[in-house]
Enzyme design. Structure first.
Site, PDB file in Angstrom:
ATOM      1  N   CYS A 198       0.967  -1.237  -0.208  1.00 43.75           N
ATOM      2  CA  CYS A 198      -0.128   0.052   0.158  1.00 43.75           C
ATOM      3  C   CYS A 198       1.149   1.154  -0.026  1.00 43.75           C
ATOM      4  O   CYS A 198       1.514   1.596  -0.826  1.00 43.75           O
ATOM      5  CB  CYS A 198      -0.812   0.058   1.338  1.00 43.75           C
ATOM      6  N   HIS A 255      -3.977  -4.841  -0.177  1.00 47.61           N
ATOM      7  CA  HIS A 255      -3.631  -5.137   1.098  1.00 47.61           C
ATOM      8  C   HIS A 255      -3.567  -6.787   1.058  1.00 47.61           C
ATOM      9  O   HIS A 255      -4.882  -7.359   1.297  1.00 47.61           O
ATOM     10  CB  HIS A 255      -4.516  -4.860   2.290  1.00 47.61           C
ATOM     11  N   GLU A 280      -2.782  -8.822   3.185  1.00 46.66           N
ATOM     12  CA  GLU A 280      -2.909  -9.095   4.439  1.00 46.66           C
ATOM     13  C   GLU A 280      -4.417  -9.186   4.874  1.00 46.66           C
ATOM     14  O   GLU A 280      -5.124  -9.775   5.941  1.00 46.66           O
ATOM     15  CB  GLU A 280      -2.319  -8.486   5.782  1.00 46.66           C
TER      16      GLU A 280
END
Length: 204
Positions: A80, A185, A187
């Protein structure tokens, strides 16, 4: 050692948990010596470009990052805001970026009368270009979670690893030698995010 750099501006815990789930070991640090001993580095970030660069200077991390990434060519993954810091500069602020890519970070330029809004938020497809590298084993249209108002503008198209369409095509991931970055992202991107981390972490 896999090192996740903590400048206080990212989803550090979520990244660490996903790496542990994949049976890799990682440390979280903002210590210069830890960077210099790392075999792979992850630079996450959420927030403003200038604030992130100021923190890298404040914690005296830039010389260590340059030593590892540019001179020793250790793999690094920017996430990001992290990918945006690899550029020379950003429209978001006045600070110089790390300058590892021939690129600038720009704000989305969308039709003000259109239905698309900034920030770009939600699930979208990253379409890999040529050698997939980070996208190995994901199929043709892997989907990831995005939250951002700015993105890279690459002057060298060979640095672009994937594109995503939001009003127009923008680089959603890059690869320049040992330097990798994703605008989304991983994650927060479930199975595709796990696979992307695995692909990065298992590289020799």
């Amino acid at each position: 050692m896999i090192l996740i750099i903590d400048i206080g501006m990212g989803n550090i815990g979520s990244i660490l948990n996903m790496i542990k789930y994949l049976n890799f070991t990682a440390n979280i640090s903002r210590n210069k010596e830890d960077i210099l001993s790392a075999e792979k580095i992850i630079l996450p970030g959420v927030g403003s470009f200038d604030n992130a660069m100021k923190r890298l200077h404040e914690y005296d991390l830039i010389s260590a990052l340059n030593e590892q990434v540019i001179h020793k060519r250790k793999p690094i993954l920017g996430i990001c805001l992290g990918i945006q810091l690899f550029a020379r500069k950003s429209e978001e602020g006045k600070e110089k970026g790390l300058g590892w890519l021939d690129a600038e970070t720009i704000r989305f330029k969308l039709d003000s009368e259109g239905s698309l809004k900034v920030p770009h938020m939600g699930w979208n497809t990253a379409l890999p270009i040529d050698n997939p590298v980070l996208f190995k084993g994901m199929g043709l249209e892997p989907k990831f979670y995005f939250v951002h108002s700015y993105h890279l503008q690459c002057n060298d198209p060979t640095d672009i690893l994937s594109v995503t369409h939001y009003g127009y095509d923008f680089p959603s991931s890059i690869k320049h030698d040992n330097i990798y970055g994703v605008q989304f992202h991983p994650e927060k991107s479930h199975k595709f995010g796990k696979k992307l981390f695995y692909n990065f972490l298992e590289m020799v």
